[in-house]
Design a protein around this motif. Structure first.
Motif, PDB file in Angstrom:
ATOM      1  N   VAL A  65       0.863  -1.181   0.000  1.00  0.00           N
ATOM      2  CA  VAL A  65       0.000   0.000   0.000  1.00  0.00           C
ATOM      3  C   VAL A  65       0.899   1.230   0.000  1.00  0.00           C
ATOM      4  O   VAL A  65       1.791   1.360   0.832  1.00  0.00           O
ATOM      5  CB  VAL A  65      -0.925   0.027   1.233  1.00  0.00           C
ATOM      6  CG1 VAL A  65      -1.841   1.253   1.184  1.00  0.00           C
ATOM      7  CG2 VAL A  65      -1.753  -1.248   1.326  1.00  0.00           C
ATOM      8  N   TRP A  66       0.631   2.145  -0.905  1.00  0.00           N
ATOM      9  CA  TRP A  66       1.508   3.303  -1.092  1.00  0.00           C
ATOM     10  C   TRP A  66       0.650   4.547  -1.284  1.00  0.00           C
ATOM     11  O   TRP A  66      -0.085   4.656  -2.255  1.00  0.00           O
ATOM     12  CB  TRP A  66       2.391   3.060  -2.320  1.00  0.00           C
ATOM     13  CG  TRP A  66       3.377   4.137  -2.644  1.00  0.00           C
ATOM     14  CD1 TRP A  66       3.686   5.249  -1.930  1.00  0.00           C
ATOM     15  CD2 TRP A  66       4.206   4.170  -3.812  1.00  0.00           C
ATOM     16  NE1 TRP A  66       4.654   5.995  -2.551  1.00  0.00           N
ATOM     17  CE2 TRP A  66       4.994   5.346  -3.720  1.00  0.00           C
ATOM     18  CE3 TRP A  66       4.374   3.340  -4.909  1.00  0.00           C
ATOM     19  CZ2 TRP A  66       5.917   5.702  -4.693  1.00  0.00           C
ATOM     20  CZ3 TRP A  66       5.290   3.693  -5.877  1.00  0.00           C
ATOM     21  CH2 TRP A  66       6.058   4.856  -5.758  1.00  0.00           C
ATOM     22  N   VAL A  67       0.703   5.456  -0.310  1.00  0.00           N
ATOM     23  CA  VAL A  67       0.100   6.771  -0.480  1.00  0.00           C
ATOM     24  C   VAL A  67       1.207   7.683  -0.987  1.00  0.00           C
ATOM     25  O   VAL A  67       2.135   8.002  -0.261  1.00  0.00           O
ATOM     26  CB  VAL A  67      -0.503   7.296   0.833  1.00  0.00           C
ATOM     27  CG1 VAL A  67      -1.122   8.678   0.614  1.00  0.00           C
ATOM     28  CG2 VAL A  67      -1.547   6.329   1.356  1.00  0.00           C
ATOM     29  N   LEU A  89       3.425   5.777   3.712  1.00  0.00           N
ATOM     30  CA  LEU A  89       2.782   7.069   3.540  1.00  0.00           C
ATOM     31  C   LEU A  89       3.862   8.061   3.158  1.00  0.00           C
ATOM     32  O   LEU A  89       4.653   8.487   3.997  1.00  0.00           O
ATOM     33  CB  LEU A  89       2.076   7.503   4.826  1.00  0.00           C
ATOM     34  CG  LEU A  89       1.127   6.485   5.459  1.00  0.00           C
ATOM     35  CD1 LEU A  89       0.412   7.115   6.653  1.00  0.00           C
ATOM     36  CD2 LEU A  89       0.127   5.964   4.456  1.00  0.00           C
ATOM     37  N   ASP A  90       3.887   8.419   1.879  1.00  0.00           N
ATOM     38  CA  ASP A  90       4.955   9.262   1.355  1.00  0.00           C
ATOM     39  C   ASP A  90       4.756  10.711   1.787  1.00  0.00           C
ATOM     40  O   ASP A  90       3.738  11.076   2.371  1.00  0.00           O
ATOM     41  CB  ASP A  90       4.974   9.164  -0.172  1.00  0.00           C
ATOM     42  CG  ASP A  90       6.369   9.283  -0.745  1.00  0.00           C
ATOM     43  OD1 ASP A  90       7.223   9.876  -0.074  1.00  0.00           O
ATOM     44  OD2 ASP A  90       6.584   8.770  -1.853  1.00  0.00           O
ATOM     45  N   THR A  91       5.744  11.552   1.494  1.00  0.00           N
ATOM     46  CA  THR A  91       5.728  12.944   1.933  1.00  0.00           C
ATOM     47  C   THR A  91       4.572  13.712   1.313  1.00  0.00           C
ATOM     48  O   THR A  91       4.417  13.763   0.109  1.00  0.00           O
ATOM     49  CB  THR A  91       7.043  13.637   1.556  1.00  0.00           C
ATOM     50  OG1 THR A  91       8.111  12.887   2.131  1.00  0.00           O
ATOM     51  CG2 THR A  91       7.077  15.060   2.085  1.00  0.00           C
ATOM     52  N   THR A 124      11.723  -1.640   8.150  1.00  0.00           N
ATOM     53  CA  THR A 124      10.392  -1.225   8.592  1.00  0.00           C
ATOM     54  C   THR A 124       9.362  -1.741   7.606  1.00  0.00           C
ATOM     55  O   THR A 124       9.671  -2.028   6.457  1.00  0.00           O
ATOM     56  CB  THR A 124      10.261   0.315   8.639  1.00  0.00           C
ATOM     57  OG1 THR A 124      10.409   0.823   7.330  1.00  0.00           O
ATOM     58  CG2 THR A 124      11.282   0.920   9.574  1.00  0.00           C
ATOM     59  N   TRP A 125       8.121  -1.857   8.055  1.00  0.00           N
ATOM     60  CA  TRP A 125       7.095  -2.223   7.083  1.00  0.00           C
ATOM     61  C   TRP A 125       5.908  -1.279   7.116  1.00  0.00           C
ATOM     62  O   TRP A 125       5.100  -1.270   6.212  1.00  0.00           O
ATOM     63  CB  TRP A 125       6.679  -3.675   7.226  1.00  0.00           C
ATOM     64  CG  TRP A 125       5.825  -4.047   8.384  1.00  0.00           C
ATOM     65  CD1 TRP A 125       6.246  -4.365   9.632  1.00  0.00           C
ATOM     66  CD2 TRP A 125       4.411  -4.191   8.381  1.00  0.00           C
ATOM     67  NE1 TRP A 125       5.189  -4.685  10.426  1.00  0.00           N
ATOM     68  CE2 TRP A 125       4.031  -4.599   9.686  1.00  0.00           C
ATOM     69  CE3 TRP A 125       3.411  -4.018   7.427  1.00  0.00           C
ATOM     70  CZ2 TRP A 125       2.718  -4.829  10.047  1.00  0.00           C
ATOM     71  CZ3 TRP A 125       2.098  -4.254   7.788  1.00  0.00           C
ATOM     72  CH2 TRP A 125       1.748  -4.654   9.084  1.00  0.00           C
ATOM     73  N   VAL A 126       5.753  -0.450   8.140  1.00  0.00           N
ATOM     74  CA  VAL A 126       4.821   0.663   8.106  1.00  0.00           C
ATOM     75  C   VAL A 126       5.637   1.931   8.314  1.00  0.00           C
ATOM     76  O   VAL A 126       6.345   2.061   9.312  1.00  0.00           O
ATOM     77  CB  VAL A 126       3.746   0.546   9.205  1.00  0.00           C
ATOM     78  CG1 VAL A 126       2.832   1.772   9.182  1.00  0.00           C
ATOM     79  CG2 VAL A 126       2.931  -0.723   9.032  1.00  0.00           C
ATOM     80  N   TYR A 127       5.546   2.867   7.399  1.00  0.00           N
ATOM     81  CA  TYR A 127       6.418   4.037   7.450  1.00  0.00           C
ATOM     82  C   TYR A 127       5.618   5.294   7.116  1.00  0.00           C
ATOM     83  O   TYR A 127       4.848   5.310   6.165  1.00  0.00           O
ATOM     84  CB  TYR A 127       7.566   3.891   6.449  1.00  0.00           C
ATOM     85  CG  TYR A 127       8.651   4.927   6.613  1.00  0.00           C
ATOM     86  CD1 TYR A 127       9.729   4.689   7.455  1.00  0.00           C
ATOM     87  CD2 TYR A 127       8.596   6.141   5.931  1.00  0.00           C
ATOM     88  CE1 TYR A 127      10.730   5.634   7.607  1.00  0.00           C
ATOM     89  CE2 TYR A 127       9.580   7.099   6.088  1.00  0.00           C
ATOM     90  CZ  TYR A 127      10.644   6.841   6.929  1.00  0.00           C
ATOM     91  OH  TYR A 127      11.630   7.773   7.087  1.00  0.00           O
TER      92      TYR A 127
END
Length: 708
Positions: free
Chosen positions: A522-524, A559-561, A585-588
C-alpha cells in the motif's frame, strides 16, 4: 314456361354440346382468368355484375372470415392478420444472395476473375463483387460482374492492380434500397434465416416501434462506410428500436481506424435494445449509442474493432450492458461517457451525467494498444459487477475524470469482478496500466470483492472518494514495454496518488488481501493530500519494498511525503516478505499531520533479512506501536512470590495497553504486564500457591503494546 322453352328450343339445343364440353373439361381454352372478368352474383331478385378483382379485394380487406383455433378468437380480415406477421425485405426487392468465396484468383491488369468453388450463372451479371487484396497497393478491388464466362469464371468491370490467388471474395445483389423500403415505423422486419445481404451505408431516420429480427442472417458491406444506422432530427423523435439475432461485418478487413464508420449505430433514440448481435470487424467502434436513453445491450459478441467494442456517449439515463462478449478490441471494450460538448437538454435531462448505468456479467478477452476493459466518465449511480477481464492492455476498469469526459462520476459500485493479466500489454498511455483505477474527483465509489490476478504496474490506483473493501490482489509485476518503458508504480499493490497534486482524497482501504507484489503493498504517494483516509485490517503476504526504488527502510505500507490529516493505519498484518529484501520497517510515515497508526502486526522473526523492527515513524507523525517476540526466563518461582522481567519496547508509553501471549500453558501462575516507564514494559509471573512452580524455559513469548 312451356311456351318459353318452345320459343328458345333451338338455342338450347345449340348450347347443349358446349355445356357438355365444359362439364367434361374439353372446351376450347379461353385464356387466363383476369381480375376484370365479371362473376355474376345475385342479391334478392337482382343480379350483381362483380369483377373477380373486386371480389378478391373484398375477401382480403373487408370479409371478417379469419378466425384462429382459439374458441375466443375475434373474426378479422385476412389483411389484418397479414399485418400482424413479419415483413420480409424480399417483398420489396431484396435478394440476400451475397456469397463468400475463399479461393478467388485474378491477375494484375486483367478483369478475368475465377473461383473453383463458385457457381456463377448468367444471372450474376450486374452484381457487386469484392476481391480482397486485388486493388491498388493490395487494397480490395470493388466493382461489378460484367460478363458470365463459366460456372468458375466471370469478367469484372475493372482490372485488378494486384495479382491474388486464394483470395477471400464476395459477390451479390446490393439490397440497400430494398432495406430502406422495408424498414418503416410500426413494423417487424424479419430476414430470411442464414441469408447474407449486401447493404451499403443505410441510415434509417425517425423510426419508432420498429423491430429488425435478423433471424441469424448476415449483413455485409463492401464499402468503407457505416453499415446500418438509426437516427432522428432530435432526441425522442425516434423511439423503441429493437435489433436482434443479426451478424454484421465488412467484406474487407479494416486496417486504419476511422471514427466516423460503424457497423451499427444509434443517435437520438429513446428506447433501443440490441440483443444477440455479432460484429466481427469494424473500422471504429462495433456498436455506438450517441445521445440516446434507455439503452439495453444484451448477449452481443463484438470482436476485432479498431476502436471501442461498444460505446455510449452523451446518453441520458438507463444504460445496461449485460452478458456481452468482447474480443480483441483496439480501444475500450465497453465505454459509457459524458463527453465535453454534450448537454443535458439534448437528451431530455435537466442535469449532466448519464444516470443509472449497469455493466453486468460481461466478458472481455484481449484489448490492444491503450484499451481499457471498461471506461467510465461522467455517470451518476452505477454498478459494474460480475464482469470478467482477461489480457487487457490498460486498466481492466477505469473511472476517469479527463477533460474530454467533461465531468466526474458519483455513486458507483465496482463489485465482484475478475481481472486477470491486466496491463500486461503495457498500454501506451502513461500510467494507465494496471487492474482497477478510480481517478480523483469521483465521489462515492465502492470497490468491493474484486479478484485481481497478475496485474502489471499496480493492482488498484485509488483517488477521490473511494471505499475499497474485501478485494484480493494477487500478483503485481513491474514489466515495462516498448509502449510504456517506465511504469510509475512499479508493481505496487494499491496506490493512492494524484496526478495534479492538488486534489484531496478521503475514503478507506479495509479488509483486503494483497499477495506477491513487486513493490509496496500500500503506497500513499508524495504530493497527494489525504484526509480521513483509513488503511485498516488488510492482510499482506510476500510483498517487498525494493532497494532499487530507494532506501530499504521505506515500508510495505508507506505514507509518502505530503500534507495529511487523520490518516488511520490499524490492524494490518504482514505474514511473509521476500527473504532477499532487507526490511527494516514495514509501516512508514514520511509526512506531517495527525495520524492514528496502531495495532499493526507482523509474524516476521528477527534476523538480517527480516529484522524485528517492522514499524518506523518520521517527523511529524504520532506514535506508532508494535509488538515483538522475547524470551521470558523465569526459572523456578517460589510459593507466594512474583517473577518480573523488563522488556524494551520502543515508543511504549505510560497508560498504553500491554498484551502478553505465552507459548504454552502456565497453570497456577498469574500473568500481568504493564508499561513501567518510557520504552520499558514489565512482564510479571505471580505464584499464589503454596508450592514452587517452574514454567517451561527458552520459548518465545509475544509482547504487544497498543496505544491507550
Amino acid at each position: 314456361m312451356a311456351k318459353f322453352i318452345a320459343d328458345n328450343q333451338a338455342a338450347i339445343n345449340e348450347a347443349m354440346p358446349n355445356f357438355q364440353l365444359i362439364a367434361n373439361g374439353e372446351a376450347t381454352d379461353a385464356g387466363s382468368l383476369l381480375p376484370s372478368d365479371i362473376e355474376p352474383l345475385s342479391r334478392g331478385a337482382g343480379l350483381l355484375q362483380t369483377s373477380l378483382g373486386a371480389r378478391a379485394a373484398f375477401s382480403i380487406q373487408a370479409y371478417l372470415g379469419y378466425t384462429e383455433a382459439d374458441p375466443n378468437a375475434v373474426p378479422r380480415t385476412i389483411l389484418a392478420k397479414a399485418r400482424e406477421a413479419s415483413f420480409s425485405p424480399e417483398g420489396v426487392g431484396a435478394v440476400g444472395d451475397a456469397i463468400t468465396l475463399t479461393d478467388g484468383s485474378i491477375a494484375s491488369g486483367t478483369a478475368a476473375f475465377s473461383s473453383a468453388s463458385a457457381a456463377f450463372t448468367a444471372a450474376d451479371v450486374g452484381k457487386a463483387v469484392i476481391v480482397t487484396g486485388a486493388g491498388a497497393s493490395g487494397a480490395a478491388l470493388t466493382t461489378t460482374i460484367t460478363a458470365y464466362v463459366s460456372a468458375g469464371q466471370v469478367t469484372l468491370g475493372a482490372n485488378a492492380s494486384t495479382t491474388v490467388s486464394g483470395a477471400k471474395s464476395y459477390y451479390g445483389t446490393d439490397d440497400s434500397a430494398a432495406f430502406a423500403k422495408a424498414c418503416v415505423s410500426n413494423r417487424r422486419v424479419k430476414l430470411d434465416r442464414k441469408k447474407s445481404y449486401l447493404v451499403r451505408n443505410l441510415t434509417l431516420m425517425g423510426l419508432s416501434n420498429f423491430e429488425l429480427d435478423g433471424n441469424k442472417a448476415t449483413i455485409v458491406s463492401d464499402r468503407v462506410q457505416s453499415i446500418l444506422g438509426f437516427s432522428a432530427t432530435g432526441w425522442g423523435v425516434s423511439k423503441n428500436i429493437y435489433v436482434h439475432d443479426l451478424s454484421l461485418s465488412y467484406a474487407t478487413t479494416p486496417t486504419t481506424r476511422n471514427d466516423n464508420i460503424f457497423p451499427l449505430w444509434f443517435q437520438y433514440v429513446d428506447g433501443v435494445q440490441v440483443e444477440r448481435v455479432t460484429v466481427t470487424n469494424s473500422w471504429s467502434a462495433g456498436v455506438i449509442f450517441s445521445a440516446c436513453s434507455n439503452v439495453k445491450a444484451y448477449s452481443n459478441k463484438i470482436s476485432n474493432t479498431l476502436a471501442d467494442g461498444m460505446t455510449c456517449f452523451g446518453c441520458g439515463r438507463n444504460v445496461t450492458y449485460f452478458d456481452n462478449d468482447f474480443t480483441n478490441t483496439s480501444d475500450d471494450a465497453m465505454a459509457v461517457t459524458w463527453l465535453a460538448g454534450n448537454t443535458a437538454a439534448a437528451v431530455g435531462e435537466v442535469t449532466i451525467r448519464t444516470k443509472g448505468v449497469r455493466i453486468l456479467y460481461n466478458r472481455v478477452n484481449g484489448t490492444t494498444v491503450s484499451a481499457r476493459g471498461v471506461f467510465i466518465g461522467g455517470i451518476e449511480v452505477g454498478v459494474i459487477a460480475g464482469n470478467e477481464f482477461y489480457n487487457v492492455a490498460s486498466f481492466s476498469i477505469l473511472l476517469s475524470n479527463t477533460t474530454t469526459v467533461a465531468t466526474y462520476s458519483t455513486d458507483v459500485n465496482i463489485v465482484n469482478n475478475v481481472c486477470v493479466n491486466s496491463g500486461q500489454a503495457a498500454s501506451s498511455l502513461v500510467g494507465e496500466v494496471g487492474g482497477i483505477a478510480v481517478y480523483s474527483q469521483n465521489t462515492g465509489i465502492i470497490v468491493q470483492g474484486n479478484n485481481l490476478k497478475n496485474s502489471n504496474n499496480v493492482g488498484m490506483l485509488l483517488q477521490g472518494n473511494v471505499y475499497a473493501t474485501c478485494n484480493l490482489i494477487n500478483g503485481v509485476t513491474n514489466n515495462p514495454s516498448t509502449q510504456n518503458p517506465s511504469l510509475p508504480w512499479q508493481g505496487a499493490g494499491a496506490v493512492w496518488a494524484d496526478f495534479s497534486g492538488s486534489n484531496t482524497c478521503f475514503g478507506s482501504f479495509k479488509g483486503n488481501e494483497i499477495w506477491n507484489t513487486a513493490h509496496r503493498a500500500v503506497w500513499v504517494q508524495a504530493g497527494y493530500n489525504t484526509e480521513y483516509l483509513s488503511i485498516c485490517n488488510n492482510e499482506i503476504h510476500n510483498c517487498v519494498d525494493p532497494a532499487s526504488v530507494g532506501a530499504a527502510a521505506l515500508g510495505v505500507i508507506f505514507l509518502d511525503t505530503s500534507t495529511r490529516n487523520q490518516v488511520i493505519v490499524k490492524g494490518n498484518r504482514l505474514y511473509e516478505s521476500r527473504t532477499t529484501q532487507v526490511l527494516t520497517t514495514w509501516v512508514y510515515v514520511a509526512g506531517g499531520g495527525l495520524h492514528d497508526i496502531d495495532h499493526n502486526e507482523t509474524n516476521l522473526a528477527s534476523g538480517a533479512s527480516q529484522p524485528n523492527t517492522p514499524i518506523a515513524n518520521a517527523s511529524g507523525g504520532t506514535a506508532i506501536k508494535r509488538f515483538l517476540q522475547v524470551t521470558i526466563s523465569a526459572g523456578t518461582i517460589a510459593a507466594n512470590s512474583t517473577y518480573s522481567q523488563n522488556v524494551s519496547v520502543a515508543e511504549a508509553s505510560l497508560r498504553d495497553y500491554v498484551f502478553v501471549s505465552p507459548p504454552y500453558q502456565i497453570p497456577g501462575l498469574i500473568l500481568t504486564a504493564f508499561v513501567q516507564s518510557q520504552n520499558v514494559v514489565t512482564v510479571q509471573l505471580t505464584n499464589p500457591t503454596t508450592a514452587a512452580i517452574t514454567p517451561l524455559q527458552g520459548n518465545t513469548w509475544t509482547v504487544r503494546v497498543r496505544r491507550s
